[in-house]
Design a protein around this motif. Structure first.
Motif, mmCIF file in Angstrom:
data_model
loop_
_atom_site.group_PDB
_atom_site.id
_atom_site.type_symbol
_atom_site.label_atom_id
_atom_site.label_comp_id
_atom_site.label_asym_id
_atom_site.label_seq_id
_atom_site.Cartn_x
_atom_site.Cartn_y
_atom_site.Cartn_z
ATOM 1 N N GLU A 192 66.971 21.404 3.078
ATOM 2 C CA GLU A 192 67.282 21.889 1.731
ATOM 3 C C GLU A 192 68.734 22.349 1.653
ATOM 4 O O GLU A 192 69.443 22.058 0.680
ATOM 5 N N GLN A 204 67.174 26.004 -5.150
ATOM 6 C CA GLN A 204 65.939 26.152 -5.901
ATOM 7 C C GLN A 204 65.443 27.598 -5.813
ATOM 8 O O GLN A 204 65.436 28.196 -4.734
ATOM 9 N N SER A 210 62.637 29.047 -3.003
ATOM 10 C CA SER A 210 62.470 27.878 -2.131
ATOM 11 C C SER A 210 61.878 28.247 -0.775
ATOM 12 O O SER A 210 61.274 27.399 -0.113
#
Length: 358
Positions: free
Chosen positions: A88, A241, A244
Motif C-alpha cells: 500500500e 486510504q 487502511s
C-alpha cells in the motif's frame, strides 16, 4: 446494456502482479519466514485480540504502534506512517510523487511492483539497468538524476530478487545529488543489519520502507511502515486510504513489535542457513549462485524453467524468474528451515545430475 466501456488506457498492456502462489509441501517462493510467531507471542495475541471492539473503526493512523516504532528508532511519531503492508505504501508513493508529467527512476532488475505502480498512475518510468553482476550502475544513476527531471527513485537494499545491498556511499551521493524523493526499501533490513536510518534527519528527501512480513513472520497480516521527514509524511496523509490498517492488524503489530527480540533467534538461524545454502549451491555443477544479504538466494542455471517444474513435481516451490527481463534462467529460493533447505538441495542436485531434459 450488455457491454461495458473499456478501462483506463493506462492499464493497456499492464500485466497484473502475480506472486505465483501454488500450494506445495515446501514453500520457498515468497521470502516468508519459515517459522510462525513464537507460541508465547501467540498466547499474548489471543488475549489482546479479544479486547478489540470490532464494531468501531480503527485508529486512522495506528498511533499506538506508530509511537512504538518511532520510539524504537529515536524519532517522534510524526516521522512514521503505517500502511496495509509495504505494498500500500509503495502505491501511495506513486500517487503522491508520481502522476501525469512526473518521472520515476527504476534500477531493474528489482521488485516489479515499483514500475507497475508508476504505469497505473501515468508516471513516466526511466530505467537505469543494473550491471551483469546485478550491482547498481552508480555513475549512470547519478548522471541521470543530475538532469533534474526525476521526481522519485526507489532503491531496494537488499534488492529483490538479487539480494545485494546498495552501498551506503552511493546512497549518500544520490541523496546529495538530487531533490527527488529517494525511497530506500529496507524490507529485508533485519537480515542485513544495514540501514540508512542514521541519515534520516539530515536528508529531507530520504524515505525508508520496512515491513512486518519477513523477519517478524506476519506476511499474512499485511503491515508495513515508512520512516521519513514529517513534511514528506504529511503528503502521504493526503493520498492514503482512511482506516487502511485495521484494528486487528494494529493489535497484532503492537504485540509482535514489543516482543521483537523473541524473533532474533529465528533471524540468526535464517542467516546461518543462507550461508550454508549458498555454499551448497556453489558446489552443484552448472549452478551460479549470487551473494545475498536478505533471506533468499538468486541462482542461475540452464533449463531453469524445467528445473522449477521438476522441483514443484517433487514438492518444492521456488520463484521462477527464468523468463523475466534481465533475469534469464534465474530462480529465487527463500531460505527455509534446515529440513526444507535440504529437501530443495536434494531435488535440485537430482535434476542437475540426471533429471528431466538432462
Amino acid at each position: 446494456m450488455n457491454k461495458v466501456r473499456s478501462a483506463s488506457a493506462r492499464l493497456a498492456g499492464l500485466v497484473p502482479y502475480d506472486p505465483k502462489y501454488i500450494p506445495a509441501e515446501v514453500m520457498l517462493s515468497a521470502n516468508e519466514n519459515p517459522s510462525d510467531v513464537p507460541e508465547s507471542v501467540r498466547l499474548e495475541l489471543s488475549r489482546q485480540l479479544k479486547k478489540v471492539p470490532l464494531n468501531r473503526y480503527p485508529d486512522p493512523l495506528a498511533n499506538g504502534l506508530r509511537a512504538e516504532i518511532a520510539e524504537a528508532n529515536g524519532l517522534d511519531a510524526d516521522w512514521v506512517l503505517l500502511g496495509n503492508g509495504g505494498d500500500e505504501l509503495l502505491f501511495d508513493l506513486a500517487l503522491a510523487w508520481g502522476g501525469e508529467g512526473r518521472t520515476f527512476l527504476d534500477v531493474p532488475p528489482t521488485f516489479s511492483v515499483y514500475a507497475a505502480n508508476a504505469q497505473v498512475t501515468s508516471t513516466r518510468v526511466v530505467e537505469v539497468a543494473r550491471r551483469a553482476d546485478f550491482s547498481i550502475d552508480e555513475e549512470a544513476v547519478l548522471a541521470r538524476v543530475a538532469e533534474g527531471d526525476i521526481d522519485y527513485v526507489i532503491v531496494a537494499s537488499p534488492n529483490n530478487p538479487t539480494g545485494q545491498l546498495a552501498s551506503e556511499e552511493f546512497l549518500l551521493k544520490l541523496l546529495n545529488a538530487t531533490d527527488a524523493l529517494v525511497l530506500v526499501d529496507e524490507a529485508y533490513f533485519e537480515f542485513s543489519h544495514r540501514t540508512m536510518r542514521p541519515y534520516l534527519e539530515a536528508h529531507e528527501n530520504l524515505l525508508i520502507l520496512r515491513t512486518f512480513s519477513k523477519a517478524f513472520s506476519l506476511a499474512g497480516v499485511r503491515l508495513g511502515y515508512f520512516l521519513g521527514h514529517p513534511k514528506v509524511i504529511r503528503e502521504f496523509l493526503k493520498v492514503r486510504q482512511p482506516y487502511s490498517v485495521d484494528a486487528l492488524s494494529q493489535t497484532v503489530g503492537s504485540v509482535v513489535y514489543r516482543n521483537r527480540a523473541l524473533f532474533q533467534e529465528g533471524i540468526d538461524l535464517i542467516v546461518a542457513e543462507r550461508a550454508r545454502l549458498f555454499e551448497a549451491l556453489r558446489l552443484i555443477p552448472g549452478v551460479e549462485v549470487f551473494p545475498s544479504d536478505a533471506n533468499y538466494l538468486l541462482l542461475r542455471l540452464a533449463n531453469a524453467h524445467e528445473a522449477w517444474e521438476y522441483l514443484l513435481e517433487n514438492g518444492v516451490l521456488v520463484r521462477d524468474f527464468s523468463r523475466s527481463t534481465l533475469l534469464a534462467n534465474c530462480l529465487r529460493v527463500s531460505v527455509g528451515t534446515p529440513e526444507q533447505n535440504d529437501r530443495f538441495l536434494a531435488a535440485l542436485r537430482k535434476f542437475v545430475m540426471g533429471g528431466r531434459s538432462q
